[in-house]
Design an enzyme around this catalytic site. Structure first.
Site, PDB file in Angstrom:
ATOM      1  N   ASP A  13       0.700  -1.102  -0.039  1.00 27.37           N
ATOM      2  CA  ASP A  13      -0.161   0.110   0.012  1.00 27.37           C
ATOM      3  C   ASP A  13       0.723   1.372   0.042  1.00 27.37           C
ATOM      4  OD1 ASP A  13      -2.343  -1.566   0.208  1.00 27.37           O
ATOM      5  OD2 ASP A  13      -2.321  -1.768   2.301  1.00 27.37           O
ATOM      6  N   LYS A  16       1.938   2.323  -5.178  1.00 30.57           N
ATOM      7  CA  LYS A  16       2.486   1.816  -6.346  1.00 30.57           C
ATOM      8  C   LYS A  16       1.571   2.115  -7.493  1.00 30.57           C
ATOM      9  CE  LYS A  16       2.700  -2.137  -4.420  1.00 30.57           C
ATOM     10  NZ  LYS A  16       2.379  -2.004  -2.972  1.00 30.57           N
ATOM     11  N   GLY A  40      -4.385  -3.997  -4.100  1.00 28.78           N
ATOM     12  CA  GLY A  40      -5.616  -3.314  -4.249  1.00 28.78           C
ATOM     13  C   GLY A  40      -4.524  -1.862  -4.489  1.00 28.78           C
ATOM     14  N   HIS A  41      -4.736  -1.402  -5.893  1.00 33.23           N
ATOM     15  CA  HIS A  41      -4.035  -0.393  -6.565  1.00 33.23           C
ATOM     16  C   HIS A  41      -5.149   0.529  -7.003  1.00 33.23           C
ATOM     17  CE1 HIS A  41      -0.427  -3.052  -7.305  1.00 33.23           C
ATOM     18  NE2 HIS A  41      -0.730  -3.060  -6.032  1.00 33.23           N
ATOM     19  N   GLN A 223       2.118  -5.614  -3.276  1.00 33.46           N
ATOM     20  CA  GLN A 223       2.719  -6.074  -1.797  1.00 33.46           C
ATOM     21  C   GLN A 223       3.712  -5.182  -1.634  1.00 33.46           C
ATOM     22  OE1 GLN A 223       1.729  -9.274  -3.491  1.00 33.46           O
ATOM     23  NE2 GLN A 223      -0.291  -8.378  -3.086  1.00 33.46           N
TER      24      GLN A 223
HETATM   25  P1  IMO Z   1      -0.841  -3.915  -2.515  1.00 30.10           P
HETATM   26  O1  IMO Z   1      -0.306  -4.536  -3.780  1.00 30.10           O
HETATM   27  C1  IMO Z   1      -0.836  -4.282   1.983  1.00 30.10           C
HETATM   28  C2  IMO Z   1      -1.035  -8.624   3.465  1.00 30.10           C
HETATM   29  C3  IMO Z   1      -2.212  -9.187   4.051  1.00 30.10           C
HETATM   30  C4  IMO Z   1      -1.354 -10.041   5.295  1.00 30.10           C
HETATM   31  C5  IMO Z   1      -0.442 -10.711   4.556  1.00 30.10           C
HETATM   32  C6  IMO Z   1      -0.934 -11.895   3.854  1.00 30.10           C
HETATM   33  O2  IMO Z   1      -2.061  -3.171  -2.489  1.00 30.10           O
HETATM   34  O3  IMO Z   1       0.223  -3.137  -1.662  1.00 30.10           O
HETATM   35  P2  IMO Z   1      -2.366 -12.801   1.943  1.00 30.10           P
HETATM   36  O4  IMO Z   1      -3.792 -12.596   1.449  1.00 30.10           O
HETATM   37  O5  IMO Z   1      -1.468 -12.140   0.638  1.00 30.10           O
HETATM   38  O6  IMO Z   1      -1.926 -14.145   2.186  1.00 30.10           O
HETATM   39  O7  IMO Z   1      -2.201 -11.951   3.208  1.00 30.10           O
HETATM   40  O8  IMO Z   1      -0.237  -9.832   3.442  1.00 30.10           O
HETATM   41  N1  IMO Z   1      -1.259  -8.199   2.237  1.00 30.10           N
HETATM   42  C7  IMO Z   1      -1.177  -6.766   1.939  1.00 30.10           C
HETATM   43  N2  IMO Z   1      -0.870  -5.527   2.652  1.00 30.10           N
HETATM   44  N3  IMO Z   1      -0.957  -4.420   0.544  1.00 30.10           N
HETATM   45  C8  IMO Z   1      -1.078  -5.439  -0.143  1.00 30.10           C
HETATM   46  O9  IMO Z   1      -0.981  -5.378  -1.559  1.00 30.10           O
HETATM   47  C9  IMO Z   1      -1.157  -6.821   0.536  1.00 30.10           C
HETATM   48  N4  IMO Z   1      -1.447  -7.925  -0.088  1.00 30.10           N
HETATM   49  C10 IMO Z   1      -1.313  -8.800   0.960  1.00 30.10           C
HETATM   50  O10 IMO Z   1      -2.858  -7.859   4.806  1.00 30.10           O
HETATM   51  O11 IMO Z   1      -0.895  -9.237   6.258  1.00 30.10           O
HETATM   52 MG    MG Z   2      -2.950  -1.592  -1.945  1.00 33.49          MG
END
Ligand code: IMO
Ligand code: MG
Length: 422
Positions: A13, A16, A40-41, A223
């Site tokens: 988050d 990106k 989630g972008h 992520q």
């Molecule tokens: P973007 O691309 C922030 C976190 C989840 C959890 C851990 C594992 O928007 O930056 P998962 O469902 O992947 O097995 O969860 O990773 N997580 C994220 N945190 N931004 C994301 O994506 C995330 N995708 C997964 O909250 O702690």
């Molecule tokens: Mg996000």
């Protein structure tokens, strides 16, 4: 444009999506190489807001091709929903989207297993997005996964689906979870397969064709560094390699063809889900949530917030080989009189300059802070670095210096023009 990898330098988050959208003008194709619809972008175009989960952020721009490469795990129902949603918003999705036949599929039992495992863990849960990501990558590593290519032959897909459903239902039953009924589930996946078939191709060959024509690729990380399966706060991580190397394995583009790595980081730190977060701070959380900021784009959860952690970003610069930095959400700190930055950790009487490997140790680390004077002014109107208040310039420069990379972008709002290029 050079082939550029963009990664999150914190816990996801970082903004990106916005930076990718900003840089897309310079690229011919935007490529997702890992993760799934756990991402989630958010991208703001004029008054319109788009949230993308699986489809690369380049889809909003005409003339750009978006690639979902082999390293991504694809939930076929979620992808169809995303395509339909974009079309409804007037965004054409057709030849501009390519889907790798080697990407693994997220199946209904993966969702059920994700949920069941989290429940069994109780207070030790990871706090996943419950999108089935961990179990899908688990099947990939166990060599029991289904891939996008399997969708191409409906009869064979149905056979494979049934076999996997039976086996996974046995596991679900022993966990006390509800088994997956064959119908209507299979029907839904066969319908999705039909919609997705035109997008499926060997994306490795396609990407190498683009490079042979001298065109540039932009790799959109999902992520962040500390959610990386190998380098993050294990087990509080996601199940893919979110660091720069993941862009190579996840696309079939070799390391020596990559020209640049851009790290995106917020001017403070956030994290969703469980796990260590030394600079977490209630006042910072309250301030940002009070401004209506820092709610998750995928699950709607309120993000945990805290001060900037330079121990973490410096290590992230090392692992990813970050050349340039984009600092986002600087405007989130516009009205904070005293801003703290963590420059080292204290653990067991020792000063640490790198994060410990063990998540348990990391959770015990106490941050050593340096304080900065706040600028107490709205920054969102600045369009050149020199237009930022002096204290904001000092702060941004210090974050880049402490992280150890060149500052190239500062973002002071969600919109495209709320961006400063250095
Ligand atoms: P973007 O691309 C922030 C976190 C989840 C959890 C851990 C594992 O928007 O930056 P998962 O469902 O992947 O097995 O969860 O990773 N997580 C994220 N945190 N931004 C994301 O994506 C995330 N995708 C997964 O909250 O702690
Ligand atoms: Mg996000």
């Amino acid at each position: 444009m050079a082939n550029t990898i963009l990664v999150g330098a914190q816990w996801g988050d970082e903004g990106k999506g916005k930076i990718i959208d900003y840089l897309t003008d310079e690229a011919d194709a935007v490529v997702r190489t890992q993760g799934g619809n756990n991402a989630g972008h958010t991208i703001v175009h004029g008054k319109r807001k788009f949230v993308l989960h699986l489809i690369p952020s380049g889809i909003l721009r005409r003339g750009k091709t978006c690639v979902i490469a082999n390293g991504v795990v694809v939930d076929p129902l979620a992808l169809v929903a995303e395509i339909t949603g974009l079309r409804k918003q007037g965004i054409p999705v057709g030849k501009n989207l390519l889907l790798s036949d080697g990407a693994h599929l997220v199946m209904p039992w993966h969702h059920a297993l994700d949920e069941a495992r989290e429940q069994r863990k109780g207070k030790n849960k990871i706090g996943t997005t419950k999108r089935g990501i961990g179990p899908a990558y688990g099947d990939k590593a166990a060599r029991t996964g289904l891939r996008v290519g399997d969708l191409l032959d409906p009869k064979e897909f149905a056979e494979k689906f049934k076999a996997r459903q039976r086996e996974n239902n046995a596991v679900l039953r022993t966990m006390g979870a509800k088994p997956i009924p064959l119908q209507p589930s299979l029907r839904h996946y066969l319908a999705a397969a039909k919609t997705l078939r035109p997008f499926v191709t060997n994306t490795v060959v396609w990407l190498h064709g683009v490079m042979a024509r001298g065109r540039g690729l932009l790799f959109e990380g999902a992520q962040g560094t500390y959610l990386d399966l190998d380098h993050g706060t294990y087990p509080f991580v996601t199940s893919s390699n979110t660091t720069a190397g993941g862009a190579c394995t996840g696309s079939g583009v070799p390391p020596h063809r990559m020209d640049k790595v851009i790290g995106v980081m917020k001017a403070y730190t956030t994290r969703v889900g469980e796990g260590p977060f030394p600079t977490e701070n209630e006042d910072v959380s309250e301030l940002l949530h009070g401004m209506g900021r820092e709610y998750g784009a995928t699950t709607g959860r309120a993000r945990r917030c805290g001060w900037f952690d330079a121990v973490a970003t410096r290590y992230a610069a090392m692992i990813n080989g970050i050349d340039e930095l984009a600092i986002t959400n600087l405007d989130g700190l516009d009205h904070v009189p005293v801003i703290k930055v963590c420059t080292a950790y204290r653990l067991g009487g020792k000063t640490l300059k790198h994060p410990p490997t063990s998540a348990a140790d990391w959770a015990l680390c106490r941050p050593v802070y340096r304080t900065f004077r706040g600028w107490m002014k709205d920054t969102s109107k600045a369009r050149r670095f020199g237009q930022l208040p002096p204290a904001a310039r000092v702060y941004a420069k210090a974050l880049a210096e402490l992280t150890g990379a060149k500052l190239s972008i500062v973002s002071i709002g969600a919109a495209h023009d709320e961006t400063i290029r250095l």
